[in-house]
Design a protein around this motif. Structure first.
Motif, PDB file in Angstrom:
ATOM      1  N   UNK A 288      25.064 -41.526  62.565  1.00 41.99           N
ATOM      2  CA  UNK A 288      26.325 -41.806  61.885  1.00 41.99           C
ATOM      3  C   UNK A 288      26.099 -42.458  60.525  1.00 41.99           C
ATOM      4  N   UNK A 289      25.042 -43.251  60.408  1.00 41.77           N
ATOM      5  CA  UNK A 289      24.787 -43.976  59.163  1.00 41.77           C
ATOM      6  C   UNK A 289      24.217 -43.099  58.072  1.00 41.77           C
ATOM      7  N   UNK A 290      23.685 -41.937  58.448  1.00 41.77           N
ATOM      8  CA  UNK A 290      23.012 -41.100  57.446  1.00 41.77           C
ATOM      9  C   UNK A 290      23.640 -39.725  57.275  1.00 41.77           C
ATOM     10  N   UNK A 291      24.527 -39.310  58.193  1.00 36.45           N
ATOM     11  CA  UNK A 291      24.997 -37.922  58.191  1.00 36.45           C
ATOM     12  C   UNK A 291      26.117 -37.678  57.196  1.00 36.45           C
ATOM     13  N   UNK A 292      26.763 -38.718  56.691  1.00 34.79           N
ATOM     14  CA  UNK A 292      27.958 -38.545  55.879  1.00 34.79           C
ATOM     15  C   UNK A 292      27.727 -38.983  54.443  1.00 34.79           C
TER      16      UNK A 292
END
Length: 1016
Positions: free
Chosen positions: A276-280
């Motif tokens: 979640x911290x890197x996908x967006x």
């Protein structure tokens, strides 16, 4: 042309040019024919392709028409459903089907679920559910979407499916939900919500659309943990990344979403947090933070510790990947005034840090956010939110690491609010969190061992960094408002009941500072291997350079306390065992030469941060100089000066140097005035020749070989530092600091400060000791450092005690009727000054009292004397490169300027004494002299040294560094005559006394009467 015909004869070129041209034409012609054939072939193939597509389209249209007829003949039957699935996205047919299903009610689905075609029906209804979702996502405001959503609700809702699917509802609902979740349920619902403007939140379809967001979480929990995790992750990733999610929902739907959001089961999110911290993108992450800030805080008290920890880790990890300033309002530069308390008037390193933060943030575009989003984000660093978090985690220590990670990430991504966050934590926990972090996590951490290079880079220790770094920030911040009495209260001294105490004992601070020193030195020393500018700390987005800055600030703050009142063991701050000091000195001097300009002119100004990248040794010397022995740093300083003199004083004959020197004539009794007139704009790096005019207007005889200038400097210091002149004030320790009155800020006075700075710089440049002592907080300005509450005691003890009382006041500070103003009085006229905009209308409360203490200290110690200090340091910097001074702390700088305030070593003085006239080391009067001086007490010895050299303190590296050497010369045989001295050349003129008793009496009489100065 033939004379009888008009025919042209064929021209023949015997050189063969015609044949060549013909060959070229043949090649071009062949190429053209090939191209023509290729074009004909391409057109033929294209025609065939077009015909094929057209035939296919016609066939497709015919098949669709046939399927449509089949569907119309059996809308709710299996054949109709198969036809609808094969037709695909046809909004009209889908609208007809969903309307028919709604009209038929639950009986339609029960008929197929309980019949022999159940399996076929399930396959078809799952595929139709996806078609319905796509239709809703593409046209969320269409009338048909209302029926689509009602059908989906009957299939996906655990409650509705019980009516429509009968006894098999649980298995069938799970089957359908799993199918649609894996094929885009959340992205499609998010698209539908995003396409509905926030102003249309009363759209009838929204109350049906919102429950679909939570149905999978109800269906999968806890029977299908993997599916539950996937659904939860998709919900956060796609729905919570929508801008203004709460504002898009009517109150009933917002209440439903908040009530059915399984925050108590958020612990399952832990494996998905890195994703979640890197996908967006940046904007999506900011909206996740804002939306979580709306839904999560009200549930803090009721959340299980593991779930609260997971949510804090989630927000911390997301904030950790955002660029600095991503949460800042566009106009929040004005809000940064709170940070300016601790950074204004600081060295260029702070300014460079600000520029670096802006630069880093501009590399990743920061989105422009809606005012409502900004308002929601601004609740995160508020006192109320931070206090509620602390209360929610105080009963369970397992959430402390997550809490520290959250606070650390918030301070990093939002630096202008870091002071608010840290101050609130300090006030709310009363130092308890500092103690818990150190004893529970940092003390046992593998980070900070003597050989910590490999350990620092080891990803296995990633979890050790957040508590260590937050402890660094938190304790460093607490030191800003911690007085020395509180700092030293934790060790070996009895304290009264309920007295404020340091959260760490001095033994713990000693251990912690050594651990941090090991890490910081490694980061400076291994700059090339670690790459602090680009490489990141394992598990965090912060770069090593940021870690190094944090540790440096901590070490400097603790070392300042230790310098003022030692509590660490001998050698605690040194790294001698890790480097060769002699080699360090030699290479550091060589590295510094690259910053010297090739021609005489201003030195190249380089900040501490830049030096760390350009030279590891200069980085150590300018950031953690205490890691290197003081004597080595003094030798480095002297070497820097020698190199600078070589650059500004080319190798020329002494006579030419004498002719090129600046000459100044000064009158006795007007040394300061004449010196200012003659030398204010002179190049003081050149030799200065001084000629004194006596009281009769005659030039005093003699050539200034350096001693007369020393005398001039001594006399000048006595005049300019006289507090009656209005430029300087003294504290209770008789230490000087600039006058803060309005007179001292006038242009003429600032020119005097600038001149005095240049003169003292000249003294440092030439190694001449000056008998003057400055207040520590003013010396901090020389070093580009900031002064805080602990320095206020030396300036205004009453104000200091008042602020300490306020800090630990057990009642409500509002009872004291304080506001953010301060009273300033000059010539009997008092005026009120706002410490922040509109400060007179801002009361001092429990939440902001630390900010008030910081602002009062900042005003009295820094702001009041800013112009004076800047002018003084401008002059000082003309002579001494600022990075040379940054190798020392305040106490060491005072020693560099005026000598060591230690007992005089007579053996060292005797070894470094020269004799003149009839005297020699074994002459009876000399032997008697040393015997008499051995009987002097410490004060008498200092008075003798002051009588001869004008300074009562020995040189910092011993009397071998005294220039010129201490000298005793024969002054004749008249025993009635008192000893005299020439301080300009450190000369004692001693008559040949025959008696030790007479020698002692005459020497003490001369030393303490102030008589006996001889100009000859």
């Amino acid at each position: 042309m033939h004379p009888f015909t008009q025919e042209k004869r064929r021209k023949i070129n015997l050189g063969g040019a015609t044949s060549v041209a013909s060959q070229t034409d043949i090649l071009h012609s062949a190429k053209a024919r090939r191209s023509e054939r290729e074009e004909i072939r391409r057109r033929h193939e294209s025609a065939i392709c077009i015909q094929s597509h057209w035939r296919s389209f016609q066939k497709y249209r015919a098949v669709r028409q046939q399927l449509s007829r089949v569907f119309q003949e059996d809308v709710l039957g299996l054949n109709g459903m198969r036809a609808l699935v094969l037709v695909g996205s046809d909004d009209l047919l889908l609208a007809q089907w969903s309307e028919a299903v709604v009209r038929a009610g639950d009986g339609w689905s029960l008929h197929y679920v309980n019949g022999p075609d159940s399996s076929h029906w399930i396959v078809l209804v799952r595929q139709l559910s996806i078609l319905l979702l796509h239709s809703v996502a593409n046209s969320p405001r269409a009338t048909a979407s209302f029926n689509h959503l009602r059908v989906l609700d009957s299939l996906l809702s655990p409650t509705s499916s019980a009516r429509s699917l009968g006894e098999r509802s649980e298995d069938l609902c799970t089957n359908i939900t799993l199918y649609v979740t894996r094929r885009g349920l959340y992205p499609l619902l998010a698209k539908a919500l995003n396409d509905i403007p926030a102003e249309d939140k009363n759209l009838p379809s929204i109350p049906l659309l919102v429950p679909l967001l939570t149905y999978p979480l109800r269906t999968f929990n806890p029977s299908h943990p993997e599916s539950f995790l996937d659904a939860y992750t998709l919900l956060i990733q796609h729905v919570f990344s929508l801008p203004l999610l709460p504002n898009r929902l009517p109150l009933a739907s917002l209440t439903h979403l908040s009530a059915n959001l399984p925050l108590s089961a958020a612990s399952v999110l832990s494996p998905s947090i890195p994703q979640l911290a890197t996908a967006l993108g940046v904007e999506a992450k900011v909206h996740i933070i804002a939306n979580l800030a709306a839904f999560v805080p009200p549930r803090y008290p009721s959340l299980p510790p593991a779930s609260l920890a997971a949510l804090l880790h989630l927000m911390a990890n997301i904030m950790g990947t955002l660029p600095t300033g991503a949460l800042e309002p566009p106009s929040s530069t004005s809000n940064g005034k709170h940070v300016a308390i601790s950074e204004s008037d600081s060295d260029s390193d702070s300014e460079e840090l600000t520029r670096a933060s802006i630069s880093a943030s501009t590399r990743v575009p920061i989105p422009r956010l809606d005012e409502r989003t900004l308002k929601r984000l601004q609740t995160l660093p508020t006192t109320a939110h931070i206090s509620s978090l602390i209360r929610a985690t105080q009963s369970d220590t397992s959430t402390r690491v997550a809490l520290c990670s959250f606070f650390f990430a918030l301070c990093t991504v939002w630096p202008s609010r870091a002071d608010t966050v840290l101050s609130t934590v300090v006030v709310s926990t009363g130092g308890g969190l500092v103690r818990e972090l150190y004893r529970g996590y940092v003390r046992s951490s593998p980070l900070g061992g003597d050989d910590s290079f490999a350990t620092l880079l080891d990803a296995a220790h990633a979890s050790s960094w957040p508590p260590l770094l937050f402890l660094t920030d938190l304790y460093t911040h607490s030191l800003l408002t911690m007085g020395d009495d509180e700092f030293f209260s934790g060790f070996s001294e009895p304290t009264r009941a309920n007295a404020p105490r340091n959260p760490l004992t001095l033994d713990e601070i000693t251990s912690l500072s050594r651990k941090f020193l090991n890490i910081a030195f490694t980061l400076f020393w291994r700059e090339e291997q670690i790459g602090t500018q680009d490489a990141q700390v394992p598990g965090l987005s912060i770069k090593w350079d940021g870690v190094r800055r944090k540790l440096t600030r901590f070490l400097q703050a603790v070392h300042t306390r230790d310098s003022r009142r030692p509590f660490t063991p001998s050698g605690h701050w040194l790294v001698n065992e890790r480097i060769d000091i002699d080699s360090f000195v030699e290479v550091a001097v060589g590295e510094e030469e690259q910053f010297v300009p090739p021609v005489p002119g201003p030195s190249r100004r380089v900040s501490k941060r830049s030096l760390a990248f350009l030279s590891p040794r200069l980085g150590v010397l300018n950031n953690i100089p205490f890691a290197i022995p003081f004597e080595a740093r003094v030798n480095i300083f002297r070497s820097f000066v020698v190199n600078d003199k070589r650059n500004f004083r080319p190798d020329i004959r002494s006579f030419e140097e004498f002719r090129s020197r600046t000459h100044a004539t000064v009158r006795r009794g007007h040394v300061a005035e004449d010196g200012f007139d003659k030398l204010a704009d002179a190049n003081l790096k050149r030799p200065i020749g001084i000629t004194f005019i006596d009281q009769f207007g005659e030039e005093e005889m003699g050539i200034d070989g350096g001693g007369v200038f020393k005398e001039f400097l001594t006399d000048l210091s006595k005049e300019v530092f006289d507090s009656d002149r209005g430029l300087w004030l003294v504290n209770k320790k008789n230490e000087l600091y600039p006058n803060h009155g309005s007179y001292a800020t006038e242009a003429h006075s600032l020119n005097w400060y600038r001149f005095i700075g240049r003169i003292l710089g000249k003294a440092l440049y030439e190694g001449i000791l000056v008998d003057v002592a400055f207040a520590g907080f003013f010396l901090a300005k020389w070093l580009g450092k900031q002064s805080f509450l602990d320095d206020l005691a030396s300036l205004d003890p009453d104000l200091y005690q008042g602020l300490i009382f306020l800090k630990h006041y057990p009642g409500n500070p509002e009872d004291l009727s304080l506001n953010f103003t301060i009273a300033d009085e000059e010539f009997g006229v008092a005026r009120t000054i706002d410490l922040k905009p509109n400060g007179s209308n801002i009361p001092v409360t429990r939440d902001n009292k630390l900010e008030y203490i910081l602002r009062v200290s900042h005003y009295r110690l820094t702001k009041q004397i800013k112009q004076q200090s800047d002018a003084f340091f401008e002059g000082l910097s003309d002579m001494i490169d600022p990075k040379w001074l940054r190798m020392f702390n305040q106490q060491e700088l005072q020693v560099l300027l005026g000598g060591v305030n230690t007992p005089i070593d007579l053996d060292d003085l005797r070894r470094n004494t020269n004799y003149g006239g009839l005297y020699g080391p074994e002459e009876p009067t000399i032997l008697a002299f040393w015997k008499v001086v051995e009987g002097f007490d410490a004060e008498q010895r200092r008075a003798l040294l002051r009588f001869v050299t004008s300074v009562g303190r020995p040189p910092l590296l011993g009397f071998s560094g005294l220039v010129p050497k201490f000298c005793i010369r024969d002054a004749g045989g008249d025993e009635n005559r008192l000893p005299t001295s020439s301080t300009c050349v450190n000369l004692l003129k001693l008559p040949r006394y025959q008696s030790e008793r007479v020698l002692r009496r005459k020497l003490l009489q001369a030393v303490f009467s102030g008589a006996g100065f001889d100009l000859s």
